[in-house]
Design a protein around this motif. Sequence first.
Motif, PDB file in Angstrom:
ATOM      1  N   VAL A  63       0.490  -1.720   0.168  1.00 22.63           N
ATOM      2  CA  VAL A  63      -0.173   0.127   0.106  1.00 22.63           C
ATOM      3  C   VAL A  63       1.189   1.357   0.201  1.00 22.63           C
ATOM      4  CG1 VAL A  63      -1.653  -1.544   1.025  1.00 22.63           C
ATOM      5  CG2 VAL A  63       0.211   0.457   3.094  1.00 22.63           C
ATOM      6  N   LYS A  64       2.393   1.350   0.067  1.00 25.57           N
ATOM      7  CA  LYS A  64       3.165   1.708   0.148  1.00 25.57           C
ATOM      8  C   LYS A  64       3.376   3.499  -0.996  1.00 25.57           C
ATOM      9  CE  LYS A  64       7.065   0.568   2.783  1.00 25.57           C
ATOM     10  NZ  LYS A  64       8.445  -0.276   2.780  1.00 25.57           N
ATOM     11  N   GLY A  65       2.502   4.773  -0.892  1.00 30.89           N
ATOM     12  CA  GLY A  65       2.280   5.602  -2.172  1.00 30.89           C
ATOM     13  C   GLY A  65       0.729   5.329  -2.241  1.00 30.89           C
ATOM     14  N   ARG A  66       0.389   5.129  -1.904  1.00 28.05           N
ATOM     15  CA  ARG A  66      -0.916   4.802  -2.175  1.00 28.05           C
ATOM     16  C   ARG A  66      -2.427   5.088  -0.867  1.00 28.05           C
ATOM     17  NH1 ARG A  66      -4.283   0.280  -3.868  1.00 28.05           N
ATOM     18  NH2 ARG A  66      -2.642  -0.854  -3.010  1.00 28.05           N
ATOM     19  N   PHE A  67      -2.122   4.548   0.256  1.00 23.75           N
ATOM     20  CA  PHE A  67      -2.492   5.073   1.623  1.00 23.75           C
ATOM     21  C   PHE A  67      -1.669   5.934   2.438  1.00 23.75           C
ATOM     22  CE2 PHE A  67      -4.870   0.945   1.468  1.00 23.75           C
ATOM     23  CZ  PHE A  67      -5.505   0.632   0.490  1.00 23.75           C
ATOM     24  N   THR A  68      -2.917   6.530   3.139  1.00 23.52           N
ATOM     25  CA  THR A  68      -2.039   7.308   4.622  1.00 23.52           C
ATOM     26  C   THR A  68      -2.659   7.309   5.524  1.00 23.52           C
ATOM     27  OG1 THR A  68      -0.770   9.143   2.466  1.00 23.52           O
ATOM     28  CG2 THR A  68      -1.194   9.819   4.663  1.00 23.52           C
ATOM     29  N   ILE A  69      -2.014   7.196   6.908  1.00 24.76           N
ATOM     30  CA  ILE A  69      -2.580   6.775   7.683  1.00 24.76           C
ATOM     31  C   ILE A  69      -2.422   7.766   8.552  1.00 24.76           C
ATOM     32  CG2 ILE A  69      -0.820   5.238   9.176  1.00 24.76           C
ATOM     33  CD1 ILE A  69      -2.563   3.995  10.477  1.00 24.76           C
ATOM     34  N   SER A  70      -3.270   9.261   9.408  1.00 24.53           N
ATOM     35  CA  SER A  70      -3.010   9.890   9.843  1.00 24.53           C
ATOM     36  C   SER A  70      -4.003  10.289  10.896  1.00 24.53           C
ATOM     37  CB  SER A  70      -2.913  11.169   9.437  1.00 24.53           C
ATOM     38  OG  SER A  70      -4.527  11.015   8.747  1.00 24.53           O
ATOM     39  N   ARG A  71      -3.582  10.763  11.746  1.00 26.08           N
ATOM     40  CA  ARG A  71      -4.546  10.867  13.068  1.00 26.08           C
ATOM     41  C   ARG A  71      -4.969  12.733  13.570  1.00 26.08           C
ATOM     42  NH1 ARG A  71      -0.788   7.944  17.561  1.00 26.08           N
ATOM     43  NH2 ARG A  71      -2.412   9.022  18.934  1.00 26.08           N
ATOM     44  N   ASP A  72      -5.788  12.741  13.890  1.00 31.67           N
ATOM     45  CA  ASP A  72      -6.600  14.419  14.819  1.00 31.67           C
ATOM     46  C   ASP A  72      -6.525  14.110  16.214  1.00 31.67           C
ATOM     47  OD1 ASP A  72      -7.307  15.766  15.779  1.00 31.67           O
ATOM     48  OD2 ASP A  72      -8.598  16.763  13.875  1.00 31.67           O
ATOM     49  N   ASN A  73      -4.940  14.692  17.103  1.00 35.73           N
ATOM     50  CA  ASN A  73      -5.282  14.284  17.916  1.00 35.73           C
ATOM     51  C   ASN A  73      -6.751  14.780  19.363  1.00 35.73           C
ATOM     52  OD1 ASN A  73      -3.164  12.257  17.962  1.00 35.73           O
ATOM     53  ND2 ASN A  73      -1.686  14.210  18.290  1.00 35.73           N
ATOM     54  N   ALA A  74      -7.165  16.234  18.688  1.00 37.35           N
ATOM     55  CA  ALA A  74      -7.653  16.378  18.957  1.00 37.35           C
ATOM     56  C   ALA A  74      -9.122  16.035  19.096  1.00 37.35           C
ATOM     57  CB  ALA A  74      -7.892  18.373  18.774  1.00 37.35           C
TER      58      ALA A  74
END
Length: 122
Positions: A63-74
């Motif tokens: 999935v590298k280059g196609r998927f992105t994981i992120s987080r919103d701590n708030a």
Amino acid sequence: QVQLVESGGGLVQAGGSLRLSCAASGSIFSINVMGWYRRAPGNERELVATITRGGSTNYADSVKGRFTISRDNAKNTVYLQMNSLKPEETAVYYCAADRFRLSDTGSHTDYWGQGTQVTVSS
């Protein structure tokens, strides 16, 4: 205890995009890492992506280059942006959280969400 609630799954055509969300609640201060797994019919569960408390990310090679994981701590929420989806990525996607680490197979993981279905049509 930590509760994880996923949302955002659905049906998409090959090449399309979806964004999954995982909202965490409860004793989230104890969590070091969160991530996404998937299980396709007839296949083993596999790790897709992880993100640590400090923001470090890791991805499965597929999935590298196609998927992105992120987080919103708030918002105590982790996201998985999935682009250029392929039919073989049809699976139930699970959010996971752990006090220490997430293994490739998900064994000994502390907390799981209920899963959300992603279907990619050809």
